[in-house]
Design a protein around this motif. Structure first.
Motif, PDB file in Angstrom:
ATOM      1  N   ILE A 225     -17.708  24.395  -3.360  1.00 45.51           N
ATOM      2  CA  ILE A 225     -18.816  23.788  -2.156  1.00 45.51           C
ATOM      3  C   ILE A 225     -20.092  23.657  -2.669  1.00 45.51           C
ATOM      4  O   ILE A 225     -20.593  22.634  -2.299  1.00 45.51           O
ATOM      5  CB  ILE A 225     -18.582  24.832  -0.895  1.00 45.51           C
ATOM      6  N   LEU A 226     -20.678  24.303  -3.732  1.00 45.61           N
ATOM      7  CA  LEU A 226     -22.095  24.200  -4.215  1.00 45.61           C
ATOM      8  C   LEU A 226     -22.177  22.610  -4.743  1.00 45.61           C
ATOM      9  O   LEU A 226     -22.843  22.061  -4.531  1.00 45.61           O
ATOM     10  CB  LEU A 226     -22.280  25.144  -5.252  1.00 45.61           C
ATOM     11  N   GLY A 227     -20.888  22.431  -5.531  1.00 47.31           N
ATOM     12  CA  GLY A 227     -20.634  20.957  -5.981  1.00 47.31           C
ATOM     13  C   GLY A 227     -21.564  20.375  -7.080  1.00 47.31           C
ATOM     14  O   GLY A 227     -21.793  19.304  -7.071  1.00 47.31           O
ATOM     15  N   TRP A 228     -22.153  21.308  -8.007  1.00 43.96           N
ATOM     16  CA  TRP A 228     -22.594  20.535  -9.147  1.00 43.96           C
ATOM     17  C   TRP A 228     -21.895  20.651 -10.355  1.00 43.96           C
ATOM     18  O   TRP A 228     -20.879  21.603 -10.709  1.00 43.96           O
ATOM     19  CB  TRP A 228     -23.982  21.833  -9.439  1.00 43.96           C
ATOM     20  N   TYR A 229     -21.453  19.258 -10.814  1.00 49.89           N
ATOM     21  CA  TYR A 229     -20.918  19.094 -11.846  1.00 49.89           C
ATOM     22  C   TYR A 229     -21.446  18.464 -13.169  1.00 49.89           C
ATOM     23  O   TYR A 229     -22.668  17.801 -13.081  1.00 49.89           O
ATOM     24  CB  TYR A 229     -19.915  17.989 -11.429  1.00 49.89           C
TER      25      TYR A 229
END
Length: 235
Positions: A225-229
């Motif tokens: 959910i934080l969604g850092w890629y």
């Protein structure tokens, strides 16, 4: 502005890990040509110039204050252009194109990726650090097809960003709330989900696409959910 920027990015536990990942995917002993999109105050730019052999370094940055800050922090060692990804066309093809938290600001993402692709030489690599909303349904134009679902995903994302902050100030929380409304209204921020980027990269012609979820050390944080890629793709 630089002090405010630094204070803000320190609230994101994975921000500087992007720099580590990008740097580790660049050769150390070979002279390279890099194009960077969206340098901000030039933190990544400065690091790459110091840690790698640079033959040529171009920065695309539409904000005047950030161009000035990047020029200052790198002692004028880069060539700066007042442009955007949707428009910039390089006379020489780059070995690598790098960008952190830039893709979500692109208003016409497919067009921007096509320009980026054309600015890379054959075998050249696109390396990005980017933040994404949790997966949601979208139509052929990449717009949310279920608005209620989309709004819920945006607020899940924003909540996780705030929870992950080590010591948020009032303005940090306000900034997250403000950008959540910009995302819902589809202006300025324009965050999307990972599957949209993957589809766009494939349609542009990129191969060897690698999209890696970055993870914090905290068990309280839902990293999906934080969604850092971290993203790597080859022309």
């Amino acid at each position: 502005i630089r002090k405010q920027y630094m204070s803000q990015v320190r609230q994101y536990p994975l921000y500087f890990k992007w720099f580590d990942k990008i740097s580790s995917n660049l050769p150390k002993n070979k002279k390279i040509f890099i194009i960077e999109y969206g340098s901000g105050p030039g933190l990544l730019t400065q690091r790459l110039i110091k840690s790698h052999k640079i033959r040529k370094y171009i920065v695309i940055e539409p904000e005047k204050i950030f161009r000035e800050m990047t020029n200052r922090i790198t002692n004028g060692k880069v060539t700066l252009f007042n442009s955007v990804a949707e428009e910039f066309l390089s006379k020489e093809k780059a070995d690598f194109i790098v960008a952190t938290a830039t893709y979500h600001h692109m208003h016409d993402k497919p067009r921007a990726l096509r320009k980026i692709y054309s600015n890379l030489k054959e075998g050249g690599k696109l390396i990005m650090g980017e933040v994404f909303l949790p997966e949601y349904h979208f139509d052929k134009k990449y717009n949310p097809s279920n608005k209620k679902e989309f709004i819920e995903k945006v607020f899940q994302y924003v909540t996780e960003q705030i929870i992950s902050m080590p010591s948020p100030k009032r303005e940090d929380i306000i900034d997250q709330i403000k950008t959540s409304f910009l995302d819902i209204l589809r202006v300025e921020e324009l965050k999307v989900c990972v599957s949209i980027l993957k589809k766009q990269l494939k349609e542009t012609g990129f191969k060897g696409i690698r999209i890696e979820l970055m993870k914090t050390n905290s068990k309280k944080i839902k990293n999906e959910i934080l969604g850092w890629y971290f993203i790597l793709a080859t022309k």
